[in-house]
Scaffold this motif. Structure first.
Motif, mmCIF file in Angstrom:
data_model
loop_
_atom_site.group_PDB
_atom_site.id
_atom_site.type_symbol
_atom_site.label_atom_id
_atom_site.label_comp_id
_atom_site.label_asym_id
_atom_site.label_seq_id
_atom_site.Cartn_x
_atom_site.Cartn_y
_atom_site.Cartn_z
ATOM 1 N N MET A 1 0.837 -1.190 0.000
ATOM 2 C CA MET A 1 0.000 0.000 0.000
ATOM 3 C C MET A 1 0.876 1.246 0.000
ATOM 4 O O MET A 1 1.802 1.368 0.751
ATOM 5 N N VAL A 2 0.569 2.182 -0.906
ATOM 6 C CA VAL A 2 1.305 3.433 -0.966
ATOM 7 C C VAL A 2 0.318 4.569 -0.844
ATOM 8 O O VAL A 2 -0.713 4.591 -1.499
ATOM 9 N N LYS A 8 -0.286 7.347 8.283
ATOM 10 C CA LYS A 8 0.520 6.146 8.472
ATOM 11 C C LYS A 8 0.624 5.382 7.154
ATOM 12 O O LYS A 8 -0.347 5.222 6.438
ATOM 13 N N MET A 9 1.807 4.887 6.847
ATOM 14 C CA MET A 9 2.046 4.300 5.537
ATOM 15 C C MET A 9 1.652 2.831 5.430
ATOM 16 O O MET A 9 1.420 2.345 4.343
ATOM 17 N N ASN A 10 1.597 2.124 6.531
ATOM 18 C CA ASN A 10 1.332 0.692 6.465
ATOM 19 C C ASN A 10 0.157 0.306 7.359
ATOM 20 O O ASN A 10 0.151 0.610 8.550
ATOM 21 N N TYR A 11 -0.809 -0.366 6.761
ATOM 22 C CA TYR A 11 -1.968 -0.859 7.502
ATOM 23 C C TYR A 11 -2.073 -2.360 7.284
ATOM 24 O O TYR A 11 -1.848 -2.859 6.186
ATOM 25 N N GLN A 12 -2.478 -3.042 8.323
ATOM 26 C CA GLN A 12 -2.582 -4.493 8.229
ATOM 27 C C GLN A 12 -3.857 -4.923 7.518
ATOM 28 O O GLN A 12 -3.866 -5.912 6.782
ATOM 29 N N ASN A 15 -6.201 -1.254 2.547
ATOM 30 C CA ASN A 15 -5.387 -0.765 1.435
ATOM 31 C C ASN A 15 -5.845 0.656 1.141
ATOM 32 O O ASN A 15 -7.047 0.902 1.005
ATOM 33 N N SER A 17 -5.086 4.310 -1.177
ATOM 34 C CA SER A 17 -4.375 4.988 -2.258
ATOM 35 C C SER A 17 -5.079 6.301 -2.560
ATOM 36 O O SER A 17 -6.267 6.462 -2.284
ATOM 37 N N ASN A 28 -9.584 -5.074 3.847
ATOM 38 C CA ASN A 28 -8.855 -6.247 3.356
ATOM 39 C C ASN A 28 -8.514 -7.161 4.531
ATOM 40 O O ASN A 28 -7.367 -7.245 4.968
ATOM 41 N N GLU A 42 -7.561 1.122 12.842
ATOM 42 C CA GLU A 42 -7.012 1.556 11.560
ATOM 43 C C GLU A 42 -8.021 2.415 10.800
ATOM 44 O O GLU A 42 -7.646 3.426 10.185
#
Length: 264
Positions: A1-2, A8-12, A15, A17, A28, A42
């Motif tokens: 994910m970008v 925050k750049m990363n989520y579990q 996703n 964008s 997801n 999140e």
């Protein structure tokens, strides 16, 4: 994910964008996107941050991976719930919903398949609902020994319909739900994102300040009486008049051209 911006750049379990002023947030957590406490956190973080930077997103789409939009709360967490720990857990749940409802920018729910319990509430927290032909909605909490969702349901269907759904826990097809006016468009599942993006583009093309003020205005006056609500709305007209964007919007209409909005 970008993702661009300060979020925050990363989520579990999400996703995220942003492209062309449209943010897409995708649930997801397979296989049916049941929401856990960590996933609620999140969701809160993403939607609290969305729209803060006017150069990034003017509108968001909330959708999901797979054939199910969201089958509800993770049932395993109900097993471990007690009157003592339930208070904090329920706070985290509602704060996720409020983050969507209070987001700085409009949110479109692109509902692919079943939206049950929490899924129904997630969709009801949004401003616009686009749904696939196989979508269905339910408030099945009573079937698993919990309660909640009635106020969300009442944003989508009339009170008596909501009560029938609440007491029976039975799912209602998108075709029936659409009779009550809450569904903007029903599409084949393969066209859901394309159609949702079409609606998002209509919103994203508007003045960024007007979009944000319109959302504050709508949320603020939703449960007011007519006179109080209209007076509340008018203050945003006054405030918006101080922005160059509002002058550009009216000039564009007078001059019969598309407006050009400059954000900073």
């Amino acid at each position: 994910m970008v993702m661009k911006g300060e979020m925050k750049m990363n989520y579990q379990f999400l996703n995220v964008s942003i492209e062309n002023k449209i943010a897409i947030i995708t649930l997801n957590r397979g296989p049916v996107n049941a929401v856990s406490q960590e996933m609620y956190k999140e969701i809160k973080e993403v939607f609290t941050s969305l729209g803060k930077n006017k150069n990034e997103a003017n509108v968001a789409i909330l959708t999901a991976e797979g054939k199910v939009f969201c089958a509800g709360n993770d049932l395993h967490e109900f097993v471990s719930m007690t009157p003592e720990n339930g208070v904090d857990r329920m706070m985290e749940v509602r704060e996720a919903f409020w983050a969507i409802y209070d987001c700085d920018i409009p949110v479109i729910a692109a509902v692919n398949g079943a939206a049950l319990g929490t899924g129904f509430a997630l969709a009801a927290s949004c401003d616009v609902i686009i749904a696939s032909e196989n979508a269905k909605f339910a408030l099945p909490e009573i079937n698993v020994g919990v309660l909640g969702g009635a106020k969300f349901g009442a944003r989508i269907v009339p009170e008596m319909v909501m009560r029938r759904m609440y007491f029976t826990g039975e799912a209602v097809s998108v075709q029936e739900i659409s009779k009550y006016g809450a569904i903007t468009e029903i599409t084949p599942q393969e066209d859901l994102l394309r159609v949702s993006l079409k609606w998002a583009q209509k919103i994203a093309s508007k003045s960024p300040n007007a979009i944000r003020m319109a959302r504050k205005s709508l949320n603020g006056c939703e449960y007011m009486d007519l006179k109080s609500g209209y007076e509340f709305e008018q203050q945003f007209t006054c405030e918006l008049s101080g922005f160059e964007e509002s002058k550009e919007a009216v000039r564009a209409v007078i001059e019969k051209r598309k407006p050009v909005f400059k954000t900073i």
